[in-house]
Write a protein that holds these residues in place. Structure first.
Motif, PDB file in Angstrom:
ATOM      1  N   ALA A  61      77.988  43.055  28.163  1.00 37.43           N
ATOM      2  CA  ALA A  61      77.667  44.578  27.216  1.00 37.43           C
ATOM      3  C   ALA A  61      77.355  44.876  28.249  1.00 37.43           C
ATOM      4  N   ASP A  62      78.253  46.019  29.211  1.00 40.82           N
ATOM      5  CA  ASP A  62      78.770  46.174  30.208  1.00 40.82           C
ATOM      6  C   ASP A  62      77.990  47.644  30.428  1.00 40.82           C
ATOM      7  N   LYS A  63      77.040  48.206  31.086  1.00 37.56           N
ATOM      8  CA  LYS A  63      75.998  48.767  30.450  1.00 37.56           C
ATOM      9  C   LYS A  63      76.062  49.648  32.247  1.00 37.56           C
ATOM     10  N   ARG A  64      75.814  50.903  32.820  1.00 40.36           N
ATOM     11  CA  ARG A  64      74.304  51.070  33.599  1.00 40.36           C
ATOM     12  C   ARG A  64      73.515  50.406  33.638  1.00 40.36           C
ATOM     13  N   ASP A  67      71.074  52.706  31.215  1.00 39.14           N
ATOM     14  CA  ASP A  67      71.912  51.967  29.768  1.00 39.14           C
ATOM     15  C   ASP A  67      71.407  50.890  29.256  1.00 39.14           C
ATOM     16  N   LYS A  68      70.667  50.216  29.646  1.00 39.21           N
ATOM     17  CA  LYS A  68      70.774  48.433  29.250  1.00 39.21           C
ATOM     18  C   LYS A  68      69.315  48.791  28.988  1.00 39.21           C
ATOM     19  N   GLY A  72      70.310  43.508  25.039  1.00 41.98           N
ATOM     20  CA  GLY A  72      71.970  43.322  25.566  1.00 41.98           C
ATOM     21  C   GLY A  72      71.752  42.652  27.300  1.00 41.98           C
ATOM     22  N   GLU A 112      80.476  46.797  38.067  1.00 37.45           N
ATOM     23  CA  GLU A 112      79.716  48.591  38.162  1.00 37.45           C
ATOM     24  C   GLU A 112      79.570  48.028  36.132  1.00 37.45           C
ATOM     25  N   GLY A 113      78.975  48.322  35.830  1.00 35.71           N
ATOM     26  CA  GLY A 113      77.574  48.120  34.529  1.00 35.71           C
ATOM     27  C   GLY A 113      78.027  46.632  34.304  1.00 35.71           C
ATOM     28  N   GLN A 114      77.911  45.458  34.904  1.00 32.89           N
ATOM     29  CA  GLN A 114      77.484  44.281  35.100  1.00 32.89           C
ATOM     30  C   GLN A 114      76.427  43.330  35.697  1.00 32.89           C
TER      31      GLN A 114
END
Length: 468
Positions: A61-64, A67-68, A72, A112-114
């Motif tokens: 559920a990749d997001k910065r 934004d998480k 998720g 990034e995002g993880q």
């Protein structure tokens, strides 16, 4: 995607059966302990106890971070962590011979995002190390995979990796690497496997040769005087010297040594010191979590259990002697106040703290003796373990002053070696207090030669309250 996945499952089952392996596919939420236990009961009734476990469940559920959402984040972490917890609970009574966990390079290098995915996979890495120590006869692996050409890597994600210069692991090579790990021997639990020739592709199995050490009274008689509860125990200072010596052998001529993130996982008692002795091994592997040039060192007993760990590296940063002035507010301390059998339990051959100039909440200052002064016969290695032990003893004296209780050293963030070899007689030692907290205290310490040069620095020494 669901239709394609179903076709792939059917094709895999057919291929397994054609190769002579009976297979069963059961769809269960890995986090549901009851459903999982029920499914495994059916398997045991038909095929007997479970002997191998592969945990490959995972979602993205990749997001910065900004934004998480909680849902998720929880799904990503729970699938990995709660899934593993449920699997281990459901197989607690089975004679497991293999435990293989599918981790990710995101846990090693980040991505990034993880943040959630990296966290979840690092939990797998840590649990694998703990399970390997708990099950010395079981093969335990946590494989930090790089991206595969398939599976969770969608065509869009594969394009992103291609533009970023990250090669994908071909399916056939990934399968070969997986089976090779399952064909290995118990030992290093954490493995990094990626495509390409970068540092992350280097498995710990390709690390330096291990070093064996025989600890016995005829070669290390002073250890009989390091017995906090009547049984000799291996001191942290000696382990630091062995790790530094191994690092110097693995990286000859590579510059000033630095040991990072020393951890005491469990103390090493020496009940057979006066008899057959104890055979220890220093294992080295390429670092998977720290500096790209670093090597991970582990001290293991004959049973393969890891007792100490650190990263060995080099760093040419010169020390600043002006930062090691006398701490403020020092109050004198009589000699009988420290070698009292409780604060410092050490016997005569470990009486490295000769005089204490004073102690305060800001630190402590003393004169400590080296191994020659104390009559130790083993002067080999980059450090003077007697003087280093003296620095740690002074740290215990300071901690008792600020906490009112006795403590033990359990971790050192950095040990910086600026001058190698044994000290000449005695040296000045300064402890710099950093923090007192609920479970102990943290400080820095340094050994300073008579010419004012800093010989060694111990930074971030973690002291924990000694059990009563």
């Amino acid at each position: 995607r669901e239709i394609l996945a179903a076709r792939e499952v059917r094709a895999t089952l057919a291929a397994l059966e054609a190769a002579g392996s009976a297979a069963r596919y059961v769809q269960v939420d890995a986090r549901d302990g009851e459903a999982l236990a029920a499914a495994l009961r059916d398997v045991r009734e038909e095929w007997g106890p479970v002997t191998g476990l592969v945990h490959g469940a995972g979602v993205l559920a990749d997001k910065r971070i900004a934004d998480k959402g909680d849902e998720g984040f929880e799904q990503v972490v729970s699938t990995k962590v709660d899934g593993l917890r449920a699997l281990l609970a459901a197989t607690a009574g089975d004679p497991l011979e293999v435990i293989c966990l599918f981790s990710s390079v995101a846990a090693v290098f980040g991505n990034e995002g993880q943040a959630d995915y990296a966290l979840a996979n690092e939990v797998l890495n840590q649990v694998a190390s703990a399970e390997q120590a708990r099950r010395p006869g079981c093969l335990v692996r946590s494989v930090a995979w790089g991206p595969w050409h398939g599976g969770m890597v969608t065509p869009a994600l594969a394009g992103h990796f291609g533009r970023s210069g990250v090669p994908l692991i071909p399916l056939e090579r990934g399968v070969a690497a997986f089976t090779a790990e399952l064909d290995g021997a118990p030992g290093e639990a954490r493995v990094v496997l990626v495509a390409g020739d970068g540092p992350a592709a280097l498995s710990p199995a390709g690390g330096p040769r291990p070093a064996e050490i025989l600890v016995r009274a005829d070669t290390l008689p002073q250890l009989a005087d390091h017995a906090p509860a009547g049984v000799p125990v291996l001191p942290v200072a000696m382990v630091l010297n062995w790790f530094a010596g191994a690092g110097a052998a693995w990286r000859p001529g590579s510059g000033p040594l630095v040991l990072r993130d020393l951890r005491v996982y469990r103390r090493f008692a020496l009940p057979e010191l006066a008899g057959a002795g104890h055979r220890l091994t220093v294992h080295g592997s390429r670092s998977t979590t720290g500096s790209p040039s670093g090597l991970e060192a582990e001290l293991r007993g004959e049973d393969g259990v890891v007792h100490f760990r650190a990263e060995v590296d080099t760093d040419a940063t010169a020390p600043d002697p002006t930062t090691w002035g006398s701490p403020d507010g020092l109050k004198p301390l009589g000699r009988d106040a420290w070698y009292d059998g409780h604060l410092l339990f050490h016997g005569p051959r470990f009486h490295a703290v000769r005089t204490v100039r004073g102690v305060s909440e800001h630190g402590a200052e003393a004169t400590v003796a080296g191994l020659r002064f104390l009559g130790w016969t083993d002067g080999h290695g980059p450090l003077d373990p007697a003087a280093v032990d003296g620095a740690l003893q002074l740290a215990l004296v300071w901690a008792r002053d600020v906490l009112g209780e006795a403590t033990l050293p359990m971790a050192v963030a950095e040990c910086r070696v600026h001058r190698r070899g044994p000290v000449d007689g005695t040296v000045r030692c300064v402890v710099r207090g950093r923090k007192a907290h609920g479970t102990g205290a943290r400080c820095d310490a340094a050994l300073i030669d008579p010419d004012g040069s800093v010989r060694l620095e111990l930074l971030g020494v973690e002291l924990v309250r000694r059990p009563s």
